[in-house]
Design an enzyme around this catalytic site. Structure first.
Site, PDB file in Angstrom:
ATOM      1  N   ASN A  14     -36.303  24.880 -53.431  1.00  0.00           N
ATOM      2  CA  ASN A  14     -35.939  24.702 -52.021  1.00  0.00           C
ATOM      3  C   ASN A  14     -34.492  25.122 -51.716  1.00  0.00           C
ATOM      4  O   ASN A  14     -33.865  24.595 -50.795  1.00  0.00           O
ATOM      5  CB  ASN A  14     -36.228  23.271 -51.583  1.00  0.00           C
ATOM      6  CG  ASN A  14     -35.519  22.239 -52.442  1.00  0.00           C
ATOM      7  OD1 ASN A  14     -34.683  22.590 -53.288  1.00  0.00           O
ATOM      8  ND2 ASN A  14     -35.824  20.972 -52.240  1.00  0.00           N
ATOM      9  N   LYS A  39     -29.245  26.792 -55.332  1.00  0.00           N
ATOM     10  CA  LYS A  39     -29.996  26.655 -56.584  1.00  0.00           C
ATOM     11  C   LYS A  39     -30.374  28.028 -57.150  1.00  0.00           C
ATOM     12  O   LYS A  39     -30.246  29.047 -56.465  1.00  0.00           O
ATOM     13  CB  LYS A  39     -31.243  25.811 -56.314  1.00  0.00           C
ATOM     14  CG  LYS A  39     -30.930  24.386 -55.855  1.00  0.00           C
ATOM     15  CD  LYS A  39     -32.212  23.591 -55.671  1.00  0.00           C
ATOM     16  CE  LYS A  39     -31.911  22.177 -55.199  1.00  0.00           C
ATOM     17  NZ  LYS A  39     -33.159  21.367 -55.141  1.00  0.00           N
ATOM     18  N   HIS A  48     -29.083  22.245 -52.637  1.00  0.00           N
ATOM     19  CA  HIS A  48     -28.865  20.806 -52.825  1.00  0.00           C
ATOM     20  C   HIS A  48     -27.710  20.395 -51.933  1.00  0.00           C
ATOM     21  O   HIS A  48     -26.748  21.148 -51.777  1.00  0.00           O
ATOM     22  CB  HIS A  48     -28.489  20.504 -54.275  1.00  0.00           C
ATOM     23  CG  HIS A  48     -27.932  19.113 -54.448  1.00  0.00           C
ATOM     24  ND1 HIS A  48     -28.748  18.011 -54.603  1.00  0.00           N
ATOM     25  CD2 HIS A  48     -26.651  18.649 -54.414  1.00  0.00           C
ATOM     26  CE1 HIS A  48     -27.980  16.933 -54.682  1.00  0.00           C
ATOM     27  NE2 HIS A  48     -26.703  17.284 -54.572  1.00  0.00           N
ATOM     28  N   GLU A 101     -21.224  13.329 -57.837  1.00  0.00           N
ATOM     29  CA  GLU A 101     -21.618  14.719 -58.102  1.00  0.00           C
ATOM     30  C   GLU A 101     -20.399  15.644 -58.189  1.00  0.00           C
ATOM     31  O   GLU A 101     -20.355  16.533 -59.040  1.00  0.00           O
ATOM     32  CB  GLU A 101     -22.570  15.202 -56.998  1.00  0.00           C
ATOM     33  CG  GLU A 101     -23.909  14.459 -57.026  1.00  0.00           C
ATOM     34  CD  GLU A 101     -24.782  14.750 -55.812  1.00  0.00           C
ATOM     35  OE1 GLU A 101     -24.373  15.545 -54.935  1.00  0.00           O
ATOM     36  OE2 GLU A 101     -25.886  14.172 -55.741  1.00  0.00           O
ATOM     37  N   TYR A 144     -29.002  14.462 -61.819  1.00  0.00           N
ATOM     38  CA  TYR A 144     -30.319  14.017 -61.336  1.00  0.00           C
ATOM     39  C   TYR A 144     -30.781  12.718 -62.000  1.00  0.00           C
ATOM     40  O   TYR A 144     -31.988  12.462 -62.082  1.00  0.00           O
ATOM     41  CB  TYR A 144     -31.354  15.121 -61.566  1.00  0.00           C
ATOM     42  CG  TYR A 144     -31.280  16.246 -60.543  1.00  0.00           C
ATOM     43  CD1 TYR A 144     -31.428  15.990 -59.174  1.00  0.00           C
ATOM     44  CD2 TYR A 144     -31.110  17.567 -60.935  1.00  0.00           C
ATOM     45  CE1 TYR A 144     -31.380  17.008 -58.236  1.00  0.00           C
ATOM     46  CE2 TYR A 144     -31.058  18.600 -59.996  1.00  0.00           C
ATOM     47  CZ  TYR A 144     -31.200  18.316 -58.650  1.00  0.00           C
ATOM     48  OH  TYR A 144     -31.159  19.332 -57.721  1.00  0.00           O
TER      49      TYR A 144
END
Ligand code: DAT
Ligand code: MG
Length: 140
Positions: free
Chosen positions: A118, A11, A121, A132, A51
């Protein structure tokens, strides 16, 4: 277990901190194969599709804002059981709770923001993975 593919994203926080190599190192050290790799700044349209399951949740808007804020490293990885396997490498969603030894546990923390930055993914099921990968690597 069958050979699977998973979509992994380093990310914007992980990319900006120079952790793409460290994440890919752990993926390869685990024995998974890199099938596709790209650095890209995702559009809101891609992220809304990616998402969709989180639409309407309090962290949804901050999440899209954060994920579109800069480059990410996106990869398709392959190997027996790599979907749950990479989720285990990543650790719990909240870096404070993620176990030491995991990517989020070793390299992440709470930054006091609305969205959990975080680092990575990873797809959570074969269905998510197929969906995805279609969004991020439509030519695969
Ligand atoms: P994961 O990334 O572990 O699959 P998820 O799919 O539930 O977690 O959520 C997607 C991302 O949204 C997650 O990586 C960080 C953010 N997020 C999830 N739950 C959150 C929360 N309660 N507060 C802030 N951000 C959250
Ligand atoms: Mg998820």
């Amino acid at each position: 277990m069958t050979i699977e593919r998973s979509l992994v994203i380093v990310k914007p926080d992980g990319y900006a901190r120079g952790l793409s190599g460290e994440v890919l190192r752990r993926v390869e050290a685990k024995g998974y194969t890199l099938v596709a790799l790209a650095v890209t700044t995702p559009t809101r349209e891609m992220l809304a599709a990616h998402y969709a399951e989180h639409e309407g949740k309090p962290f949804y808007e901050p999440l899209l804002e954060f994920m579109s804020s800069g480059p990410v490293t996106a990869a398709v990885i392959e190997g027996q059981g790599c979907i749950p396997g990479f989720r285990a490498l990543a650790g719990a969603t909240n870096p404070t709770e993620a176990a030491p030894g995991s990517i989020r546990g070793d390299l992440g923390r709470d930054w006091g923001e609305k969205v959990q930055k975080n680092i990575v993914h990873g797809s959570d099921s074969p269905e998510s993975s197929a969906r995805e990968i279609g969004i991020w690597f439509p030519n695969l």
